[in-house]
Design a protein around this motif. Sequence first.
Motif, short mmCIF file in Angstrom:
data_model
loop_
_atom_site.label_atom_id
_atom_site.label_comp_id
_atom_site.label_asym_id
_atom_site.label_seq_id
_atom_site.Cartn_x
_atom_site.Cartn_y
_atom_site.Cartn_z
N PRO A 146 -3.21 15.92 -2.68
CA PRO A 146 -2.19 16.82 -2.13
C PRO A 146 -0.79 16.24 -2.34
N PRO A 147 0.12 16.99 -2.95
CA PRO A 147 1.47 16.45 -3.17
C PRO A 147 2.18 16.09 -1.87
N GLY A 148 1.92 16.86 -0.81
CA GLY A 148 2.45 16.52 0.51
C GLY A 148 1.38 15.77 1.28
N VAL A 149 1.52 14.44 1.39
CA VAL A 149 0.42 13.63 1.93
C VAL A 149 0.33 13.71 3.45
N ALA A 150 1.37 14.21 4.11
CA ALA A 150 1.34 14.32 5.57
C ALA A 150 2.27 15.44 6.01
N LEU A 151 1.95 16.05 7.16
CA LEU A 151 2.82 17.03 7.78
C LEU A 151 3.59 16.34 8.91
N ILE A 174 5.45 13.56 15.32
CA ILE A 174 4.02 13.82 15.15
C ILE A 174 3.70 13.78 13.66
N THR A 175 2.63 13.07 13.30
CA THR A 175 2.18 13.03 11.91
C THR A 175 0.77 13.60 11.81
N ILE A 176 0.60 14.56 10.90
CA ILE A 176 -0.73 15.09 10.59
C ILE A 176 -1.08 14.60 9.19
N PRO A 177 -2.01 13.64 9.07
CA PRO A 177 -2.27 12.97 7.79
C PRO A 177 -3.14 13.80 6.85
N VAL A 178 -2.51 14.67 6.09
CA VAL A 178 -3.22 15.59 5.19
C VAL A 178 -4.15 14.82 4.25
N TYR A 179 -3.63 13.79 3.61
CA TYR A 179 -4.40 13.00 2.64
C TYR A 179 -5.67 12.47 3.29
N ALA A 180 -5.58 12.01 4.52
CA ALA A 180 -6.76 11.46 5.22
C ALA A 180 -7.76 12.54 5.59
N PHE A 181 -7.30 13.67 6.10
CA PHE A 181 -8.20 14.77 6.42
C PHE A 181 -8.93 15.26 5.17
N GLU A 211 0.85 -1.19 0.00
CA GLU A 211 0.00 0.00 0.00
C GLU A 211 0.88 1.24 0.00
N HIS A 212 0.36 2.30 -0.58
CA HIS A 212 1.09 3.57 -0.63
C HIS A 212 1.13 4.19 0.76
N PHE A 213 2.16 4.98 1.02
CA PHE A 213 2.33 5.64 2.31
C PHE A 213 1.10 6.48 2.67
N ALA A 214 0.53 7.18 1.68
CA ALA A 214 -0.66 8.00 1.93
C ALA A 214 -1.83 7.14 2.36
N GLU A 215 -1.99 6.00 1.72
CA GLU A 215 -3.10 5.11 2.07
C GLU A 215 -2.87 4.43 3.41
N ALA A 216 -1.62 4.18 3.77
CA ALA A 216 -1.32 3.61 5.09
C ALA A 216 -1.79 4.55 6.19
N HIS A 217 -1.49 5.83 6.02
CA HIS A 217 -1.96 6.83 6.98
C HIS A 217 -3.48 6.90 6.99
N SER A 273 5.94 3.21 -5.56
CA SER A 273 6.74 4.41 -5.37
C SER A 273 6.32 5.14 -4.12
N PHE A 274 7.27 5.78 -3.48
CA PHE A 274 6.98 6.63 -2.34
C PHE A 274 6.33 7.92 -2.81
N ASN A 275 6.65 8.34 -4.05
CA ASN A 275 6.03 9.52 -4.64
C ASN A 275 4.60 9.18 -5.07
N MET A 276 3.84 10.22 -5.38
CA MET A 276 2.46 10.04 -5.82
C MET A 276 2.45 9.61 -7.29
N ARG A 277 1.98 8.37 -7.53
CA ARG A 277 1.87 7.82 -8.87
C ARG A 277 0.58 7.01 -8.96
N LEU A 278 0.02 6.93 -10.15
CA LEU A 278 -1.13 6.06 -10.37
C LEU A 278 -0.67 4.70 -10.89
N GLU A 279 -1.42 3.67 -10.52
CA GLU A 279 -1.13 2.35 -11.09
C GLU A 279 -1.27 2.41 -12.60
N GLY A 280 -0.30 1.86 -13.27
CA GLY A 280 -0.36 1.85 -14.73
C GLY A 280 0.20 3.10 -15.38
#
Length: 512
Positions: free
Chosen positions: A374-379, A408-415, A32-38, A495-502
Amino acid sequence: MVKADHDHPSNLDCCINRSCVGNMTRTLLRLEHFAEAHSNLYNKYPEERFIGRFEFLNEMVLIRDLELVKQITIKDIDYFLDHRSFFSETQSFFARNLFSMKGQEWKDMRSTLSPAFTSSKIRLMVPFMVEVGDQMIAMLKSKIKDSNKDYINVDCKDLTTRYANDVIASCAFGLKVNSLIDKDNEFYVRGKETSIFSFRQILMFFLIMNLPTVAKIFNWDFMSQATKDFFRNLILGTMEERELKNITRHDMIHLLMEARKGSLKHENVKTKDDAAGFATVEESAVGVKEINRVWTDDDIIAQAVLFFVAGFETASSGMCFLLYELAVNPDIQDRLAKEIRDHNVKNGGKFDFNSIQNMKYLDMVVSELLRLWPPGVALDRQCTKDYNLGRPNKNAEKDFIVRKGTGITIPVYAFHRDPKFFSNPEKFDPERFSEENKHKINPFAYMPFGIGPRNCLGSRFALCEMKAITYQLLLHMEISPSESTCIPAKLSAESFNMRLEGGHELRFRIRP
């Protein structure tokens, strides 16, 4: 005790989770992507105000409560002023940039650089962006003309990365490169090496962060010596040539030269009047103090490299996701294209900073893009002294004290995807940011460029860049999905960066 989460896919995974990698197992195994893990952790415990987790052996607290977000980023900023240490002082330029600096040194550098990123300074760089965009449009039209069809399929991640590279080369370093034609120019190659995180680089990143002593012993770094030498020679050589020949060009090198001399002055800026859009962040009191500190060459180089890395990857990520959403939402694309054509006629074919301010629907589209992707998925913050976070949930009997040094993690992608704050959050809906609706948005739930004094200094530049490429592309091109376009969108775990499958392939036609 604050609730701590553990994955349980297997006994082996649990063993690894608790002894070595903490809650990083699924990310490191590329499940799973880091953003989705958060986001999954955020959604798993809806009654909690914050959740305990581990990155390797490091204790972390993931924040779920907006009042806590406000306290951490603004009210009690002195407890959470710093980012976690990712690099040792003896390492690369990354260790000396604004993101990595701590305490008073960070405040001084923020105040030094803040005048370089006001709207009046960014306004002067928009023509450089347009020039790069003209090169891009000419290349695309030429390829369509040479094809046997009336369209071409374009790798939009490659396109936007090369565009961002050339914009940074021009706006920051005063270089004229055309990465769309000269595909292996050294500026692009060095940028790609620095910014495109492979799995190996992801692993190295976490090892350096969690094993700083070992990293120092083995001199681990993200940047090769050749890349460090390239940037040092480029930046110092450009400064020396400009001083000798009395050359003035309104780019980032010029502003850094002014900062080094202490002659970069603060302005009385009406922030909202001159903002580049809804997502623009305001400068805090920290950034508007006069500083007389003298910075070293390495300090100046570090800021230029940070500007380059942020512009290379973060901006290109936002732009390629924006093109994706326009392709899969043709009604939104058509409405935006009409606004662009109408403005082009009204403004005599000219696009400038005033265009960016005046195009309302373009701002709505970009604002929504930054919410959904959001390009920055967490603060990231680090607790600098023991702090009482209060009770983790309404049934807890005791407050939780977060100890000095805890991350401390603030999960931007989740909010940004929480239906409490954005109805139907998976839908790409620019109407959220219309004049009638944007006042309904909780400002602490929308944070594409961060919140508080440690927000992103380059928000105006990033917004202008995204709007410039969108304007030029939609003025000339009609964009649609290709056979390989990922629908519906799903983040790639590779990828740790934001990419779409395919990948990010889309179809481009010349707009009739």
